[in-house]
Each structure stands twice: as C-alpha cells, then as structure tokens.
Scaffold this active site. Structure first.
Site, short mmCIF file in Angstrom:
data_model
loop_
_atom_site.label_atom_id
_atom_site.label_comp_id
_atom_site.label_asym_id
_atom_site.label_seq_id
_atom_site.Cartn_x
_atom_site.Cartn_y
_atom_site.Cartn_z
N ASP A 17 0.64 -0.87 0.38
CA ASP A 17 0.20 -0.15 -0.04
C ASP A 17 0.90 1.08 0.06
O ASP A 17 1.07 2.43 0.60
CB ASP A 17 -1.20 0.32 1.16
N LYS A 20 2.29 2.82 -4.99
CA LYS A 20 2.60 2.14 -6.40
C LYS A 20 1.72 1.92 -7.58
O LYS A 20 1.73 2.39 -8.63
CB LYS A 20 3.30 0.56 -6.39
N GLY A 44 -4.55 -4.98 -4.20
CA GLY A 44 -6.11 -4.14 -5.59
C GLY A 44 -5.34 -2.11 -4.87
O GLY A 44 -5.01 -1.67 -3.68
N HIS A 45 -5.47 -1.46 -5.87
CA HIS A 45 -6.13 -0.17 -6.09
C HIS A 45 -6.70 0.26 -6.90
O HIS A 45 -7.63 -0.46 -8.40
CB HIS A 45 -4.53 0.33 -6.20
N GLN A 220 2.59 -5.41 -3.03
CA GLN A 220 2.34 -6.53 -1.48
C GLN A 220 3.53 -4.95 -1.56
O GLN A 220 3.69 -4.58 -2.07
CB GLN A 220 2.38 -7.69 -0.79
P1 IMP Z 1 -2.99 -12.76 2.32
O1 IMP Z 1 -1.69 -11.57 1.02
O2 IMP Z 1 -4.31 -12.57 2.28
O3 IMP Z 1 -2.09 -14.13 2.55
O4 IMP Z 1 -2.16 -12.25 3.30
C1 IMP Z 1 -0.92 -12.04 3.72
C2 IMP Z 1 -0.41 -10.67 5.18
O5 IMP Z 1 -0.36 -9.74 4.25
C3 IMP Z 1 -1.78 -9.70 5.68
O6 IMP Z 1 -0.97 -9.11 6.63
C4 IMP Z 1 -2.12 -8.96 4.67
O7 IMP Z 1 -3.13 -7.44 5.18
C5 IMP Z 1 -1.07 -8.87 3.44
N1 IMP Z 1 -1.75 -7.91 2.60
C6 IMP Z 1 -1.61 -8.87 1.52
N2 IMP Z 1 -1.56 -8.32 0.65
C7 IMP Z 1 -1.31 -6.95 1.05
C8 IMP Z 1 -1.69 -5.72 0.29
O8 IMP Z 1 -2.01 -5.37 -1.12
N3 IMP Z 1 -1.31 -4.87 0.43
C9 IMP Z 1 -0.63 -4.29 1.97
N4 IMP Z 1 -1.24 -5.41 2.94
C10 IMP Z 1 -1.18 -7.44 2.01
#
Ligand code: IMP
Length: 416
Positions: A17, A20, A44-45, A220
């Site tokens: 977040d 990007k 996501g954005h 991420q």
């Molecule tokens: P997962 O990717 O859904 O398995 O989540 C694992 C961790 O990554 C969690 O703490 C989520 O909140 C974080 N996370 C996953 N995708 C994003 C993103 O696009 N932005 C910020 N945090 C993310």
C-alpha cells in the site's frame, strides 16, 4: 530512465500500500508491456480515468495505456472468478495470461478463512482470498495451472480426485464444496479466459528481443516477502525484485532500473511486528489524513512513523536504484515528525533488521513539521522543513529519492 532490452521494475519497500499504483499509472504510458509477477487479488488499487473509477486487483496497471499489453506472469495466483469480474470493466482488454500461473479455486479461499480462524490469537490477518492455500498447493505440487483449462476433462478429473483425497480435511474444517457445479464453473473459466492464455515467458523474450519496453509491477511490499519479510506475518509470494525473475521467466540480467516505492510514513494491514506503529493521536491523524483504509478488504491500516532502518534494508534487498517517496502531504500540519534511525534490542542499539523484529524498540530522531506540501510540484517550492526531511531520509536510507508525490493527483509529483 527507460531501458531497451531490460525490464524496469517497481517494488513496494514497506508493508504494501505504498502507492505503487500512482507511479505505475503514470509510467505505463512510456512502456509497451506491463507485467504482474506475483501475488493475486489480495492486492488492489482504485484508479480514476476521465472521471470513471476502476478497481484493479490482478490486471496490471498498463490497462490505462490503450497501447500497452498487460501480462499476468507465471508467478501470480489467479482467481478465475475475480479476474473475469475485473475484466468486465475493460471491454478492449489487451491481456496475456501465463499458462503456468496457478489458479485460486473455491476451496483455497475457504481454507484460508478456516485456517485463520484456527490460528486464533496467532492469526496472520490474511485478506481471506486464498493466496496462502493456492501457493501451498503449488509448492506441494498439487496445484492447478490455468493452462489446464485447455483440457477440461482431465482438469475436472484431477480436481475431483484432489477434493476426494482432501475430504477429511475439508470435513474437519466444515468446508463444503458443491461438486455438481464444478464442471459448469470450469467451462465458464475456459470460455472467458482461454483466449488470453499463452506462454508469456516466450512472449516476453521475443518482445524484449525486438526492443519492446517492459515494466514489471510488484504487488504487496518487501516486508511481506515470504523469505525476507516478518515471517510468519507475510504473504505467500516473493514480493522482492528477485521474485520478478521467477514470476516471469526473465533472468536477473534482464532487469534494468529498480524503483522502490515507500510512503513518507509507515502503514501495515494485518498482524505482525511494526516497530514504529503509533497508537496515539499521531497514528490516528496519519490514518485520517492518509485515508488509510484497505482497498481490498476495507480494513483500517495500522499507522506509524517512517522506519529508515527497515527501508534501507529493503532498498538493499531489492537493489533499488532510486526511491519514490509517496504521500508527503499526509505529514502536513504535524508539529513534530519522527523517523526511526536504529532499534534497541536487549538494551543494545542496532542498525540492522533482526529476525525478531517484534522484540525491538525504535530509536527516533525528530524533525520540525511544516504546514503545506500538498500539490507542490517543484522541490524548491516545498516548505524548508519538508526539504530537510527528504534530504535527511535520503542519507539515512542510502538511496536517492528521485520522485516525491504530494497528492493523489498524477500531476502533483516532484521529479528530482
Ligand atoms: P494474504 O496475502 O492474503 O495471505 O495476507 C497475508 C498478509 O499480507 C496480511 O497481513 C495481509 O494484510 C497482507 N497483505 C496482502 N496483500 C496486501 C496488499 O496488497 N497490501 C497490504 N497488505 C497486504
């Protein structure tokens, strides 16, 4: 900055977040191909073009440039349902999907949610999108590649066999999959996605050989990397620049400029260590001024100060040539601004990122704040204290800050 025969790369260097999207959106016009290489629809954005809002989760941000081809590389995990829904927003979509990318199927998201529940107070705080279970199946060699949609009979057979073999696990987690709808779903996926599925590694090699300009778009952030992040509170993919080679088939030698993206402060969604988190009024002010609520899950983000130790570490891990500092304007109106320059661990001061990050206490230096940086487009026109802040960060992280963003508007950007 554009390299021919080398792909440039955008990577988040905090916990995701970082903004990007704004950078990729504005760079996309200079590239012929934009590629996602890891993660899934956990990212996501939202983007606004000509007053219309678009939600992007899987489709690369090159979609904003009608001339660019968008590639979803082999390292991405794709929920066919989510992708089909997202594709509906773009009737003339120029997309190629790697036949080797793995699918996130219904049972993956159900498993993700059920396993999080079981973890109780040790929950990771996942997005519940099935990312972990899909990557687990890939590594365990039980996964389902999207190219398998070509032969739906064997895919269905393999999926039914998998569901049967794993039925004791599903039963114990109270997960029910309606097997009667599987065929219908696979047929829909095949109809909607097969025309886009191809060998994207070959496609990228050929394009790069003929001089196409390629931009690799990370999802991420570095501190969520499966190997180098704050394990186990991470996502299940290699979010760092090295992941781009694995997730596309482009060798490390074909990667050109690496641009790290960081916010002028820090945020994190989900659980796990976050040394500079501010639980008081400042954290709340950052959340409100920065609209720090997740685009994918709507969760409110944890907020805190810039962590120069973590960013310096991340910059080195990714080999960042430069850094874009986002959301500087969110710091407008703070009397004092803190930056973490070291950690205290067992009463000793350290200046590296330890694996037991949950045990450190931040050591801060303090800067005088400023009134307004919002909308400023030239470095010299920034308030003097904001200039000092940026110049000092640059020294601390040992990486040039070549771009500063002062509002969500594409034009409100300072190039240095
Ligand atoms: P997962 O990717 O859904 O398995 O989540 C694992 C961790 O990554 C969690 O703490 C989520 O909140 C974080 N996370 C996953 N995708 C994003 C993103 O696009 N932005 C910020 N945090 C993310």
């Amino acid at each position: 900055m554009i390299n021919k025969n080398r792909a440039d790369l955008i990577v988040g260097i905090q916990w995701g977040d970082e903004g990007k999207g704004k950078i990729v959106d504005s760079l996309a016009k200079d590239y012929d191909i934009v590629v996602r290489y890891q993660g899934g629809h956990n990212a996501g954005h939202t983007i606004v073009v000509d007053g219309k809002k678009y939600a992007l989760h899987l489709i690369p941000s090159g979609v904003l440039n009608p001339k660019a081809t968008n590639v979803i590389g082999n390292g991405v995990v794709i929920s066919p349902e989510a992708l089909i829904k997202e594709m509906k927003q773009f009737p003339d979509l120029n997309l190629k999907i790697s036949d080797s990318a793995h699918m996130i199927l219904e049972h993956h998201s159900l498993l993700d949610i059920a396993k999080e529940k079981l973890r109780g107070k040790n929950a990771i705080g996942t997005t519940g999108r099935g990312i972990g279970p899909a990557y687990s199946d890939k590594v365990a060699r039980n996964g389902f590649r999207i190219g398998e949609l070509e032969d739906i009979d064997s895919l269905e057979e393999r999926l039914l066999q998998y569901l049967e073999q794993n039925s004791p696990i599903f039963k114990s987690l109270e997960i029910e999959i309606d097997k009667r709808t599987i065929r219908e779903k696979l047929e829909l996926y095949r109809e909607k996605l097969l025309p886009y599925i191809t060998n994207t590694t070959n496609y990228l090699w050929n394009e790069m050989d003929s001089g196409s300009r390629v931009l690799l778009e990370g999802a991420q952030g570095t501190l969520l990397d499966i190997d180098h992040g704050t394990y186990p509170f991470v996502t299940s993919s290699s979010t760092i620049s090295a992941g781009a080679s694995i997730g596309t088939g482009l060798s490390p030698k074909s990667i050109g400029n690496v641009i790290g993206i960081a916010k002028a402060y820090s945020t994190r969604v989900g659980n796990g260590p976050f040394p500079t988190e501010d639980f008081g009024d400042d954290g709340e002010k950052l959340r409100q001024q920065g609209h720090e609520f997740g685009t994918t899950t709507g969760r409110s983000r944890r907020c805190g100060w810039f962590d120069a130790v973590a960013v310096k570490h991340a910059s080195r891990l990714n080999g960042c040539d430069s850094l874009s500092l986002m959301k500087l304007d969110v710091l407008d109106g703070f009397e004092k601004i803190k930056v973490c320059v070291a950690y205290k661990l067992d009463e000793k001061e350290i200046s590296y990122l330890p694996t037991n990050l949950d045990e450190v206490k931040p050591v801060y230096i303090e800067f005088d704040g400023w009134e307004q940086s919002e909308g400023v487009r030239e470095f010299d026109k920034l308030p003097e204290n904001a200039q000092k802040y940026i110049n000092e960060l640059e020294k601390l992280i040992e990486t040039p800050i070549s771009l500063i963003s002062t509002s969500p508007d594409r034009e409100d950007t300072i190039q240095r």
